[in-house]
Design an enzyme around this catalytic site. Structure first.
Site, PDB file in Angstrom:
ATOM      1  N   ILE A  39     -12.070  24.202  25.965  1.00 31.46           N
ATOM      2  CA  ILE A  39     -12.844  25.431  25.832  1.00 31.46           C
ATOM      3  C   ILE A  39     -13.202  25.746  24.380  1.00 31.46           C
ATOM      4  CG2 ILE A  39     -11.968  26.414  27.975  1.00 31.46           C
ATOM      5  CD1 ILE A  39     -10.207  28.282  26.261  1.00 31.46           C
ATOM      6  N   THR A  62       0.536  28.744  25.822  1.00 28.84           N
ATOM      7  CA  THR A  62       1.574  29.631  26.361  1.00 28.84           C
ATOM      8  C   THR A  62       2.989  29.295  25.903  1.00 28.84           C
ATOM      9  OG1 THR A  62       1.736  28.259  28.358  1.00 28.84           O
ATOM     10  CG2 THR A  62       0.215  30.141  28.432  1.00 28.84           C
ATOM     11  N   TYR A 125       2.378  34.414  19.650  1.00 24.92           N
ATOM     12  CA  TYR A 125       1.730  34.299  20.959  1.00 24.92           C
ATOM     13  C   TYR A 125       1.032  35.610  21.318  1.00 24.92           C
ATOM     14  CZ  TYR A 125       1.247  34.304  26.035  1.00 24.92           C
ATOM     15  OH  TYR A 125       0.753  34.435  27.312  1.00 24.92           O
ATOM     16  N   TRP A 150       5.023  37.985  33.583  1.00 22.39           N
ATOM     17  CA  TRP A 150       6.119  37.335  34.314  1.00 22.39           C
ATOM     18  C   TRP A 150       5.607  36.529  35.516  1.00 22.39           C
ATOM     19  CZ3 TRP A 150      11.325  40.433  34.618  1.00 22.39           C
ATOM     20  CH2 TRP A 150      11.683  40.865  33.333  1.00 22.39           C
TER      21      TRP A 150
END
Length: 284
Positions: A39, A62, A125, A150
């Protein structure tokens, strides 16, 4: 008729847990993993996306702890890439739904966070994900940002999967009780995102998580109980007992009011979803 039959869906980051769940629920979608689409490559994005498409961007860096020392890669995946994707979507006439995170908040709240609440990420992050939101909306103000938290499937390296593995390997485990959030079953979130797509609306920034809130410790106990194991084998501890490069938010509960306000179905209670998830990956 399929909820998404009127639009060509493109899923970026299709190799991740949410991307896989979306592809399972929308088999007609064009599912692009990292090997299929970078991307950060504007020309490649333009070749993959066409006018009228709905792009669900699940692509992200992530690795929360690794991001603290690998800032360039985190920024490329979470800021540069989404910004390019949004710019191309606007030019081409495609609709972008970008997935973000609870880590954009500082975690010191005492009530569920609303989209309008002040942000304050405490990790690389979280900082890059917040910068990515801003890059997306700057490039394409029509884009939708969906923050979640989560996320799990229970079958790979997520928290629930880790608890399943540790239940089989150890007599007792210690789990932090000072981190609270809303577990979100990826297939439930995928269903919600497809409902959002079918609405043909742009709600701006919204929150979508499993309903209810629980600590990591309580979630681990629930996993053990669902597996038929003694939940007392899970012992409470604090985050200080497990030091890590990145600071995790202590309170990650996101309010779903913005989601419901635009007519979308609330995601299931976290305990009901957990029971279903574990029946699928670890039949009793």
């Amino acid at each position: 008729m399929s909820l998404v039959s009127q639009s060509r869906i493109v899923i970026t980051g299709a190799g991740g847990q949410l991307g896989r769940a979306l592809a399972d629920r929308a088999p007609e979608a064009v599912a692009l993993g990292r090997a299929d689409l970078d991307i950060t490559d504007s020309d490649a994005v333009a070749a993959a996306v066409r006018s009228g498409d709905v792009v669900l961007n699940c692509a992200a860096y992530t690795a929360v702890d690794a991001a603290e020392s690998d800032r360039a890669a985190a920024r490329a995946g979470n800021v540069t890439g989404p910004g390019i994707l949004a710019a191309r979507c606007r030019e081409i006439g495609a609709r972008l739904v970008h997935i973000s995170t609870d880590y954009v908040f500082d975690g010191t709240g005492e009530r569920p966070y609303e989209p309008s609440d002040p942000t304050g990420p405490t990790s690389v992050y979280g900082s890059t994900k917040l910068a990515g939101e801003r890059a997306v909306l700057l490039a394409d103000p029509r884009a939708t940002i969906v923050r979640t938290a989560w996320v799990y499937t229970g079958d790979r390296g997520d928290f629930v999967a880790t608890m399943r593995r540790l239940e089989a390997e150890r007599e007792t485990i210690s789990v932090v009780e000072d981190q609270v959030g809303s577990p979100t079953y990826a297939p439930d979130l995928a269903a919600g995102l497809l409902e959002l797509v079918a609405q043909h609306k742009n709600p701006g920034v919204v929150h979508a998580t499993g309903s209810g809130a629980v600590s990591r410790f309580e979630l681990a106990r629930a996993v053990f109980a669902e597996l038929g194991a003694d939940p007392d084998r899970v012992r409470p501890c604090g985050s200080a007992d497990f030091p890590s490069p990145a600071r995790r938010p202590a309170y990650s509960v996101l309010s779903n009011r913005s989601w419901v306000a635009v007519g979308l179905t609330p995601l299931r209670d976290w305990r009901d979803a957990l029971s279903d998830a574990l029946l699928r990956v670890a039949p009793r």
